[in-house]
Write a protein that holds these residues in place. Structure first.
Motif: not given
Lengths: 114, 888
Positions: B541-552, B622-637
């Motif tokens: 994940y792109d640690i520096d670029r992520l912020a959370y709003v967490m509903l506990l 949908p869009g999660f991987f784009q937001v977190t910067g997690t790379r998709i190595l093969s296939g699709r998100a």
């Protein structure tokens, strides 16, 4: 002790040497050279005590019981006579100092009458 | 007596005139010799060095009682030292600063270590007789490879062990302190609370003054007692020692309590953080799990201590406790494995115990070594300065020797001076130590609410002792050296005949400083590089670029209003400034995970996955991987409307379908008989909790909207605009729409900050101390070079007169210093290699023998040496030859 320095030297007022020696010995016993040195240093170099007047004065003070002399080995191994002020020496010093104060005060008053 | 003295003198003069004459002659000879010595001293051109001090004229006075003589000497020496220091303010300030910094840095470290490692918690009677209990599971090790020892018991375990102990030790348990709010009428007091078993105070030997401590009615664990005991500190701070506090009712955690007592003395619990309010364990506000109260289940959050009977070593207790522990019913999947677990006893101080220490504590012990090195450098520096000073006073010393001062006395005077310097430097040291201690405490153990913040008694004592000892140590070398000054040689010779042993000594001191500086800088570079490498670890994940709003997750059922609010918030935040993407996830990445049972058709078991607990999974929009910067190595998100599909991590693909393409494979998610979930994408590996960990295989499943009680809005942010622009907007939005819920807004890098701390701490400590050491070394090199150059003004004049260029002179002066510094560098490299293993376990990605780090450190130290010696050398190059030659 260059020539230029001696020209600015003052003569000791007559009778003050005994007082200065006694005053010097109040703080600690010293040998003759030390006494001369101390007077010279504390006067800022104004007074230079010559041997010719220092030792006769010390003899005089020994004679009247104001100081005692004691031979002791100095740290370099040389023998030196150390002089210590006695109780009567202290009394004499107080009396002389009081006389001196009065005299100096009187002189100052005269000098300030412009 | 004086009369008698005068009489004796007169008699002696009369009776033995010859003797008196001899004495007079001898006296006159002595006087003349002394004058000669003085004249010679003055004539040899000492610039003020031959100034006589009245102390020189001190005679031997063996008639005085020795104690008075000693006091007299001390008085004179002090006076002499003070006059000397006042005469050279630059030197004095330099030494005071160097010593003050060196000792102060150590005081700062000491003030932290003392409370963590050595000082028993205040207010406990006979703390050596109190032991902490630990569980040691020999079948496991910690992530760092240490024995698996932990201090956490659950209540059934604690009761079993307590009941089995019998006469071998009386036991108590508590839940470590946490922050809370105490409502006293209108007032809201921030306090730290701790829940304790009824025997807690008795076991620790703490009394009540006034009031009572917990009694028999607090013994039933299942009956709330609703009484509290407050600490003397809180009573004083917030209740003004008002005795009417007893019986007063206060509110905490929405329950009403009656204050029944105040603990006597400074007692504030056993943890590093102080405790203000003690509550009975009965009142612990932990909700039932599946209808089971906490004291019947597996909440492992109790710490336990035992008071041993006098003379017992605790072995009997440990044996009985282990037997009782192993006899208990195992609780599957939780707590310790019974058969391989032993109960251990440890000292009352947590940091001395067998448990693996948190890295911060380990680093604080390294800080002690580091600050000690700084002190050594400071000490060497001051010794160098004193040597330089002694050199410039050689003639003065020679005169004093000639005047009859004994060498022992001379040594005494020089030492008096350095001890005086040490004593004066305590002022600087206390200031530096007080300030630095505060900084260090916040840095090393930021969460701790210290019982006594700031300078405490032991630290002040440490400063006083250390400063004087260091002053003495630094003064010893020059003082011993001064004893070797020859009267004749020193008086007769000019200033440029520097004793070679003295200059060798100064060079040695420079070598020491250079070497130690290299060691510290190597440490600094290693930690900075570790920190950089840790920061660059790819966690998926792109640690520096992520912020959370967490509903506990709250209690009870999903709240439809909450889910709606969350989805609305997510939609609104899409257009928030500094936000470039928004996604939803059931669990915040790297801040929690859950397991899902899976199966692969045709395979009974899946190797490499922990049996029975399923695999780590997360439901994401949908869009999660784009937001977190997690790379998709093969296939699709994931795409909108996806169901029955999954994305697996690369390591999961490898475990489940070794040697085959994972795309298109079938997974059974959930109970047997569920339809196939098709793998549509393979992502890079993602970490679950730690920056440094072996990532588990993970499964991603698609979701639309928020699934229920647990939901996280994941924001892709611009890290530079987060605190100033984005965070306020997000918080505002959250409080407007989700104000009624338990929501936490945080940046991932802040959540993970604790994990970076060990390296950050190491980098900060080593860099700070390294720079300090470098500064002190620089001062040392500068002063020694400046002195050496000043001593050689004459020589420089000759060289310039003979046609030497500025370049020649610079080379000449700098080369000499550089030889010492380079030698120091070499020694430093050897030391760094030898002691590197002490920090090896705290580094990441570099070995302590890393050649680049070592080379960098050596280069910095050598560059410092060049700069420090260049300035005085430059001055030497601009000597006016005419003036230089006429100074002799």
């Amino acid at each position: 002790m260059t020539d230029t320095a001696s020209s600015s030297r003052s003569e000791l007022l007559p009778g003050t040497l005994d007082m200065l020696i006694l005053r010097t010995l109040v703080s600690e016993p010293l040998h003759g050279y030390g006494i001369a040195k101390h007077i010279e240093e504390s006067s800022g170099g104004a007074f230079h005590v010559e041997q010719g007047s220092l030792y006769p004065a010390l003899e005089r003070l020994l004679g009247e019981g104001s100081v005692t002399g004691r031979w002791a080995k100095s740290p370099t191994g040389r023998r030196a006579r150390y002089y210590t002020i006695t109780a009567s020496g202290r009394k004499r010093l107080e009396a002389k100092a009081a006389d001196f104060e009065r005299a100096v005060g009187a002189i100052a008053r005269i000098m300030s009458e412009a | 007596m004086s009369r008698l003295g005068g009489f004796v003198h007169r008699v002696r003069v009369r009776l033995r005139p010859g003797a008196s004459l001899r004495e007079r002659e001898e006296e006159a000879r002595f006087h003349e010799e002394m004058e000669t010595v003085e004249l010679r001293a003055k004539a040899s051109g000492a610039r003020g060095a031959a100034r006589l001090d009245p102390a020189d004229l001190t005679p031997v006075r063996d008639k005085l009682p020795w104690i008075r003589a000693l006091a007299d000497h001390l008085h004179q020496d002090l006076g002499y030292a003070i006059r000397g220091l006042v005469r050279t303010p630059g030197f004095t300030v330099m030494v005071l600063l160097t010593l003050g910094l060196g000792v102060g840095a150590n005081a700062a470290v000491f003030s932290v270590l003392d409370r963590v490692f050595w000082e028993a918690p205040p207010g406990v009677r006979n703390p050596d007789g109190v032991k902490r209990l630990y569980l040691h599971d020999s079948s496991r090790t910690t992530e760092r490879g240490n024995p698996f020892v932990f201090p956490d018991f659950n209540y059934p375990e604690f009761s079993a062990v307590r009941d089995a102990a019998g006469s071998t030790g009386r036991m108590a348990a508590w839940v470590s302190s946490s922050e809370d709010t105490l409502r006293d009428g209108e007032r809201e007091l921030p306090v730290r609370t701790e829940y304790v078993s009824p025997d807690y105070f008795r076991v620790l030997g703490v009394h009540a003054a006034p009031g009572r401590l917990f009694a028999a009615d607090e013994r039933r664990i299942d009956v709330p007692a609703r009484v509290v005991v407050i600490s003397h500190g809180l009573w004083k701070r917030d209740f003004g020692l008002d005795p009417s506090v007893l019986g007063r009712t206060v509110e905490m955690d929405s329950a009403v309590y009656t204050i029944v007592g105040v603990t006597a003395g400074d007692f504030a619990g056993l943890d590093l953080s102080r405790t203000d309010v003690f509550l009975p364990l009965n009142d612990l506000p932990v909700p039932n799990q599946n209808g089971v109260p906490w004291y019947r289940s597996f909440g492992n959050f109790l710490q336990a201590v035992a008071r041993l009977p006098a003379g017992a070593d605790g072995r009997a207790l440990a044996t009985r406790a282990t037997v009782a522990f192993r006899r208990m019913q195992p609780i599957k999947g939780f707590g310790a494995d019974r058969a391989s677990t032993t109960v251990l006893l440890g000292p009352i101080l947590e940091a001395q115990g067998p448990e693996e220490q948190q890295p911060a504590i380990e680093i604080s012990t390294r800080a002690a070594g580091v600050s000690l090195i700084v002190l050594l450098i400071a000490c060497a520096n001051v010794a160098g300065l004193l040597l330089v000073r002694a050199s410039s006073r050689r003639r003065e010393i020679a005169v004093r020797l000639a005047l009859g001062i004994s060498r022992a006395r001379l040594t005494g005077q020089l030492l008096t001076e350095s001890v005086l310097l040490g004593a004066l430097s305590t002022v600087v040291a206390l200031f530096v130590g007080g300030w630095g201690g505060g900084v260090l405490r916040r840095l090393v153990l930021p969460g701790v609410a210290w019982v006594r913040p700031g300078l405490d008694g032991p630290t002040v004592a440490f400063v006083l002792v250390a400063a004087v000892v260091v002053g003495l140590a630094a003064g010893l070398v020059p003082a011993l050296h001064a004893r070797r000054v020859g009267v004749g040689a020193s008086l007769g010779s000019g200033p440029h005949h520097d004793a070679s042993s003295r200059s060798a000594l100064r060079s040695t001191l420079l070598v020491v400083q250079g070497a130690l500086s290299v060691v510290l800088l190597v440490g600094a570079v290693l930690f900075v590089r570790s920190l950089r490498d840790v920061t660059n670890v790819r966690v998926g994940y792109d640690i520096d670029r992520l912020a959370y709003v967490m509903l506990l997750p709250g209690q009870g059922h999903p709240d439809p209003r909450l889910i709606e609010g969350a989805q609305e918030t997510a939609a609104r935040l899409r257009s928030a400034p500094g936000v470039s993407g928004v996604a939803l996830a059931s669990m915040p990445p790297m801040w929690g995970f859950r397991g899902t049972a899976i199966a692969v058709p045709g395979r009974d078991s899946i190797p490499g996955l922990p049996g029975g607990r399923g695999v780590v999974s997360n439901r994401v929009s949908p869009g999660f991987f784009q937001v977190t910067g997690t790379r998709i190595l093969s296939g699709r998100a994931f795409e909108a409307g996806d169901t029955g599909v999954a994305v697996v991590t690369e390591n999961m693909a490898r475990v489940l379908w070794p040697g085959r393409d994972a795309l298109g494979q079938c997974l059974i998610v959930g109970p047997k008989g569920t339809a196939c979930t098709t793998v549509v994408g393979v992502s890079e590996n993602v970490h679950q909790m730690g920056i440094i960990e072996d990532p588990q295989p993970q499964l991603f499943l698609p979701m639309e909207g928020c699934p229920g009680v647990s939901c996280t809005i994941v924001l892709r942010i611009d890290p530079n605009r987060w605190s100033s622009v984005t965070a306020p907007v997000v918080r505002d939005e959250v409080s407007r729409r989700l104000g009624h819920a338990d929501v936490r807004v945080a940046r991932l890098s802040d959540l993970l900050e604790r994990q970076y701390r060990p390296w950050q701490l190491g980098a900060e400590l080593f860099t700070a101390f390294g720079i300090l050491a470098l500064l002190v070394t620089m001062v040392g090199i500068y002063s020694v070079t400046a002195y050496a150059v000043a001593q050689r003004t004459h020589e420089m004049g000759v060289r310039i007169a003979l046609g030497a260029t500025l370049h020649d002179l610079l080379t000449l002066v700098v080369r000499e210093r550089l030889r010492a510094v380079a030698l120091g560098g070499a020694v430093g490299v050897a030391l760094a290699l030898a002691f590197g293993r002490l920090v090896a376990s705290l580094l990441y990605g570099v070995t302590p023998r890393d050649p680049i780090s070592i080379a960098a450190a050596v280069l910095v130290v050598i560059a410092t040496g060049v700069i420090a010696s260049l300035v005085p050398a430059w001055r030497a190059g601009h000597v006016d030859p005419v003036k230089a030659l006429s100074t002799e």
